[in-house]
Write an enzyme that holds these catalytic residues in place. Structure first.
Site, PDB file in Angstrom:
ATOM      1  N   ASP A   8      40.462-104.166 -32.126  1.00 45.77           N
ATOM      2  CA  ASP A   8      40.867-103.418 -33.403  1.00 45.77           C
ATOM      3  C   ASP A   8      42.388-103.224 -33.271  1.00 45.77           C
ATOM      4  O   ASP A   8      43.147-103.525 -32.322  1.00 45.77           O
ATOM      5  CB  ASP A   8      40.234-102.131 -33.337  1.00 45.77           C
ATOM      6  CG  ASP A   8      41.201-100.960 -34.350  1.00 45.77           C
ATOM      7  OD1 ASP A   8      41.041-101.257 -35.445  1.00 45.77           O
ATOM      8  OD2 ASP A   8      41.535 -99.942 -33.955  1.00 45.77           O
ATOM      9  N   THR A  42      39.592-106.142 -37.724  1.00 38.96           N
ATOM     10  CA  THR A  42      40.417-105.110 -38.435  1.00 38.96           C
ATOM     11  C   THR A  42      39.769-104.624 -39.947  1.00 38.96           C
ATOM     12  O   THR A  42      38.810-105.603 -40.386  1.00 38.96           O
ATOM     13  CB  THR A  42      41.806-105.681 -38.864  1.00 38.96           C
ATOM     14  OG1 THR A  42      42.446-104.664 -39.570  1.00 38.96           O
ATOM     15  CG2 THR A  42      41.852-106.959 -39.552  1.00 38.96           C
ATOM     16  N   LYS A 195      31.819-103.720 -37.987  1.00 37.82           N
ATOM     17  CA  LYS A 195      32.796-104.538 -37.026  1.00 37.82           C
ATOM     18  C   LYS A 195      31.460-105.305 -36.002  1.00 37.82           C
ATOM     19  O   LYS A 195      31.707-106.298 -35.414  1.00 37.82           O
ATOM     20  CB  LYS A 195      33.648-103.840 -36.471  1.00 37.82           C
ATOM     21  CG  LYS A 195      34.917-103.636 -37.348  1.00 37.82           C
ATOM     22  CD  LYS A 195      36.053-103.159 -36.514  1.00 37.82           C
ATOM     23  CE  LYS A 195      37.274-102.703 -37.430  1.00 37.82           C
ATOM     24  NZ  LYS A 195      38.420-102.227 -36.385  1.00 37.82           N
ATOM     25  N   ASN A 221      35.279 -96.724 -37.613  1.00 37.51           N
ATOM     26  CA  ASN A 221      34.797 -98.070 -37.769  1.00 37.51           C
ATOM     27  C   ASN A 221      34.964 -98.946 -36.871  1.00 37.51           C
ATOM     28  O   ASN A 221      34.501-100.208 -37.058  1.00 37.51           O
ATOM     29  CB  ASN A 221      36.025 -98.639 -39.113  1.00 37.51           C
ATOM     30  CG  ASN A 221      37.322 -98.592 -38.654  1.00 37.51           C
ATOM     31  OD1 ASN A 221      37.841 -97.731 -37.860  1.00 37.51           O
ATOM     32  ND2 ASN A 221      38.132 -99.556 -39.211  1.00 37.51           N
TER      33      ASN A 221
END
Length: 269
Positions: A8, A42, A195, A221
């Protein structure tokens, strides 16, 4: 042996000043020299991470990026798409109506038009600035029902967005993947997208097993990819639920947490 590392960006790879430490750059490069595929995972579009891809020399024919929280997985060099799971204009109309009822601002990423919003606002400006992209003010009623929309976001002051989230109908969470990536960003993605799904798509493309994957994250996330990986690594500054899901907690983004874990699990330092 680990063969794929997904990292990330904000709160994980990047320090608070949005830079990558020299120690972290060196650790990533050393891992890549051992034939480990390292990718950025991302919520941003690819344009929003281009300068970091350049900084990390990730524009080779062996490099990939997971953007829009895994909705789009592609090669960095020629932008060949490995996997894509999107929303539609119909979803945009539904969530726009809901945002009006909740009195929160909204914007979205269209495959053809980029960052679109019916009304420019503070946090759309933040989004554009972070990603170095233009804002297009558009009446959402003009967007066709079958327009490809990669991601939709409700954006507002935390004290406005928080109560609005509490009022979201249950069906919203049944229809979409909903993640709060910052106190002022609430993201809506295709129900099949997160993700973890993005990392899995890339791992399968590369013929890499789940247990050979390491993921790094700090926020909501990132939770799915932390849970998916053979080794899910949470930052010391991560949300509590991310720490609880992780196999290992490293140092913070300010203190080379990514580098320290790569050194420990891949470089044997």
């Amino acid at each position: 042996m680990y063969k794929l590392v997904a990292i990330d960006m904000d709160g994980t790879l990047l320090r608070e000043d949005k830079t990558i430490s020299e120690r972290t750059k060196k650790a990533i490069q050393s891992a890549r020299e051992k034939d480990v595929t390292v990718v950025l995972a991302t919520g941003r579009p690819i344009e929003g991470v281009s300068r970091y891809l350049e900084e990390l020399n990730m524009y080779t024919d062996k490099d990939y990026v997971l953007s829009y929280n895994g909705a789009l997985v592609q090669k960095t060099l020629n932008k060949d798409v490995i996997g894509k799971i999107a929303l539609t204009g119909e979803d945009l109309h539904y969530l726009k109506k809901l945002s009006d009822e909740l009195k929160v601002n909204i914007h979205a990423f269209s495959e053809t038009k980029g960052l679109i919003t019916p009304k420019n606002s503070k946090y759309t400006e933040v989004e554009a600035s972070i990603n170095n992209i233009d804002i297009h003010e558009i009446n959402f009623d003009t967007i066709s029902k079958d327009e490809v929309i990669v991601k939709i976001m409700m954006i507002d002051e935390p004290e406005i967005l928080g109560p609005a989230i509490e009022k979201l109908p249950k069906e919203v969470f049944e229809k979409y993947t909903v993640v709060r990536s910052t106190p002022y960003f609430l993201e809506f993605l295709n129900k099949e997208v997160n993700k973890g799904v993005g990392v899995e798509m890339l791992a399968k493309h590369l013929g890499i097993k789940q247990e050979e994957v390491i993921t790094f994250g700090d926020a909501g996330n990132d939770l799915h990819m932390i849970e998916y990986a053979g080794l899910g690594v949470a930052m010391a500054n991560a949300f509590d639920e991310v720490k609880e899901a992780a196999n290992y907690i490293t140092d913070s983004n300010e203190n080379d947490g990514v580098a320290k874990a790569i050194e420990k699990f891949i470089l044997d330092k």
